[in-house]
Design a protein around this motif. Structure first.
Motif, PDB file in Angstrom:
ATOM      1  N   GLN A 241      64.897  98.495 -26.601  1.00  0.00           N
ATOM      2  CA  GLN A 241      64.121  97.586 -27.455  1.00  0.00           C
ATOM      3  C   GLN A 241      64.286  96.123 -27.035  1.00  0.00           C
ATOM      4  O   GLN A 241      63.331  95.364 -27.012  1.00  0.00           O
ATOM      5  N   CYS A 242      65.553  95.719 -26.760  1.00  0.00           N
ATOM      6  CA  CYS A 242      65.776  94.279 -26.566  1.00  0.00           C
ATOM      7  C   CYS A 242      66.542  93.955 -25.285  1.00  0.00           C
ATOM      8  O   CYS A 242      66.770  92.778 -24.992  1.00  0.00           O
TER       9      CYS A 242
ATOM     10  N   CYS B 295      73.026  99.272 -30.110  1.00  0.00           N
ATOM     11  CA  CYS B 295      72.819  98.044 -29.345  1.00  0.00           C
ATOM     12  C   CYS B 295      73.719  96.942 -29.922  1.00  0.00           C
ATOM     13  O   CYS B 295      73.705  96.686 -31.125  1.00  0.00           O
TER      14      CYS B 295
ATOM     15  N   CYS C  74      70.893  93.961 -31.059  1.00  0.00           N
ATOM     16  CA  CYS C  74      69.960  94.101 -32.195  1.00  0.00           C
ATOM     17  C   CYS C  74      70.418  95.157 -33.189  1.00  0.00           C
ATOM     18  O   CYS C  74      69.793  95.317 -34.238  1.00  0.00           O
TER      19      CYS C  74
ATOM     20  N   CYS D  60      69.716  98.361 -24.025  1.00  0.00           N
ATOM     21  CA  CYS D  60      68.834  98.724 -25.130  1.00  0.00           C
ATOM     22  C   CYS D  60      67.372  98.720 -24.676  1.00  0.00           C
ATOM     23  O   CYS D  60      66.911  97.752 -24.064  1.00  0.00           O
TER      24      CYS D  60
HETATM   25 ZN    ZN Z   1      68.746  96.033 -28.863  1.00  0.00          ZN
END
Ligand code: ZN
Ligand code: BJW
Length: 289
Positions: A200-201, A158, A161, A198
C-alpha cells in the motif's frame, strides 16, 4: 499436595465444569515439527529466539530478525495440525463439548502459538461437522472462540501505515529467498530497501506477531473468560511468559481446577490439581475424545 493423574477423576471434573479455558503453548505444535522456544536445541544461528522476538532487536537489525522469521514462516507453512490440535478443536464444537462437559456454558481456547495450526484444525473440524449436519438434521452451532494472543507468523504489519494482512507466500521478497543466506552464520545483511515492503505505502513490513514488551491481542476477552473459568487446562507451555502464565494462577485463586498437560514438570505445576505428563498429542485425544 501433589497433583492427581487420575483420568477418571479429571473426567468427573470435566462433567461438572461450566466455564472452561485452555491455555496452549509451543508443546502443542511440537509434534507438527515446530520447534519450542526454551527446550534444548532452541538456538537459531547461535541466537536465543527470545532475544530476536523484541521490538528493539527488529529496530537494531531488521535483516537478522526477518531472516529468523523467514525460516519460521517456512516451517509453519510446511506443518500440519496434529492429534492434539484436533482434540482441542473438537472441544470447540458445541455438539462434542456437550458430550464430555454437559454443563459447560463456555469453552475458550487461548493459544500463545503463532503457527495458525489450532485455527486450521478448528476450521477443518467445523467444516466436517457442517457437512455431517447438512446431511443430517440441519444447523450446526458456531464453534467456541479461539484467541491467538501472540498473533500469526504468516501475517505482516506495515511499520509505516499499520496495514495488517495474511501473506502465505514464501519468500516474501527475493532477498529472503537467496539460498546463500541459508547456511550463512548471520554475517550477511540484507539492505533495508530489499526487505519485505508494504504493497500500500512502500513502508517496511514486520512479522505479525507479538514481541516482548508489546501488548498481546484480545486481552480483555481472554481475561473475562479466565475470571469466569472453573477449569483451566494448561497445555504444552513452560508457563514462563506473562500474561499467559498467570491465567492458571487466576483460575486456581478463584477456586477453579487447574489441569496441566506437558512432557515434563513446568512452572504451571505450582497450581495444578491434575498433571498429565507425556506428549499432549497422545494425552489430549486419549482424555478428551
Ligand atoms: Zn504501509
Ligand atoms: C510438550 C511437548 C509435547 C514440548 N507435549 N508438552 C518480569 C516479570 C514478569 C513479567 C515480565 C518481566 N519482564 C518482562 C515481563 C513481561 C514479558 C514476560 O513475560 N517476560 C518473561 C520472559 C519474564 N511479557 C511480555 O512482554 C508480554 N507483554 C506484556 O506483558 O505486556 C504487558 C501487558 C500485558 C497485559 C495487559 C497489558 C499490558 C508479551 C509476550 C510476547 C511473547 N512473545 C513470544 C514470541 C512470539 C513471536 C514468535 O513466535 O517469534 O511468544 S516469546 C515466546 O514465548 C512465544 C511463545 O508464545 C511464548 C511462550 O512460550 P511457550 O509456548 O511456553 O514455549 P516454551 O518453549 O517456553 O515451552 C514449551 C513447553 O512445551 C515446555 O514446557 C515443554 O516441556 C513442553 N512440551 N513438547 C506436551 N509434545
Amino acid at each position: 499436595m501433589s497433583p492427581s493423574s487420575s483420568i477418571e477423576d479429571f473426567e468427573r471434573v470435566l462433567r461438572k465444569s461450566e466455564n472452561i479455558v485452555v491455555v496452549a503453548g509451543a508443546g502443542l505444535s511440537a509434534a507438527s515439527g515446530i520447534p519450542t522456544f526454551r527446550d534444548a536445541g532452541g538456538l537459531w544461528r547461535g541466537h536465543d529466539p527470545a532475544t530476536l522476538a523484541t521490538p528493539s532487536a527488529f529496530a537494531a537489525n531488521p535483516s537478522l530478525v526477518w531472516q529468523f522469521y523467514h525460516k519460521r514462516r517456512g516451517v509453519a507453512l510446511a506443518a500440519q495440525p496434529n492429534p492434539g490440535h484436533f482434540a482441542l478443536a473438537m472441544l470447540c464444537e458445541p455438539a462434542h463439548l456437550r458430550v464430555v462437559a454437559p454443563r459447560a456454558k463456555s469453552f475458550t481456547l487461548v493459544t500463545q502459538n503463532v503457527d495458525g495450526l489450532s485455527m486450521r484444525a478448528r476450521k477443518d473440524v467445523h467444516k466436517r461437522q457442517v457437512e455431517r449436519g447438512s446431511a443430517g438434521s440441519g444447523d450446526v452451532a458456531s464453534p467456541h472462540p479461539l484467541y491467538e494472543m501472540h498473533g500469526r507468523v504468516l501475517d505482516t504489519i506495515c511499520t509505516a501505515c499499520g496495514h495488517r494482512e495474511h501473506n502465505g507466500s514464501s519468500p516474501l521478497c527475493p532477498s529472503l529467498g537467496d539460498a546463500s543466506l541459508e547456511n550463512a552464520d548471520n554475517a550477511q545483511s540484507i539492505a533495508l530497501e530489499d526487505l519485505p515492503r508494504c504493497a500500500q505505502c512502500g513502508g517496511l513490513l514486520r512479522p505479525g506477531v507479538v514481541w516482548f514488551e508489546e501488548v498481546p491481542h484480545h486481552m480483555d476477552q481472554i481475561q473475562e473468560r479466565v475470571d469466569a473459568a472453573d477449569l483451566c487446562m494448561v497445555v504444552g507451555t513452560s508457563s514462563t511468559v506473562q500474561p499467559a502464565a498467570g491465567y492458571a494462577y487466576d483460575v486456581g485463586e478463584n477456586g477453579g481446577t487447574v489441569a496441566v498437560f506437558n512432557l515434563q514438570r513446568s512452572e504451571g505445576d505450582e497450581y495444578a490439581d491434575f498433571l498429565f505428563l507425556g506428549p499432549c498429542e497422545d494425552t489430549l485425544p486419549r482424555i478428551l475424545l
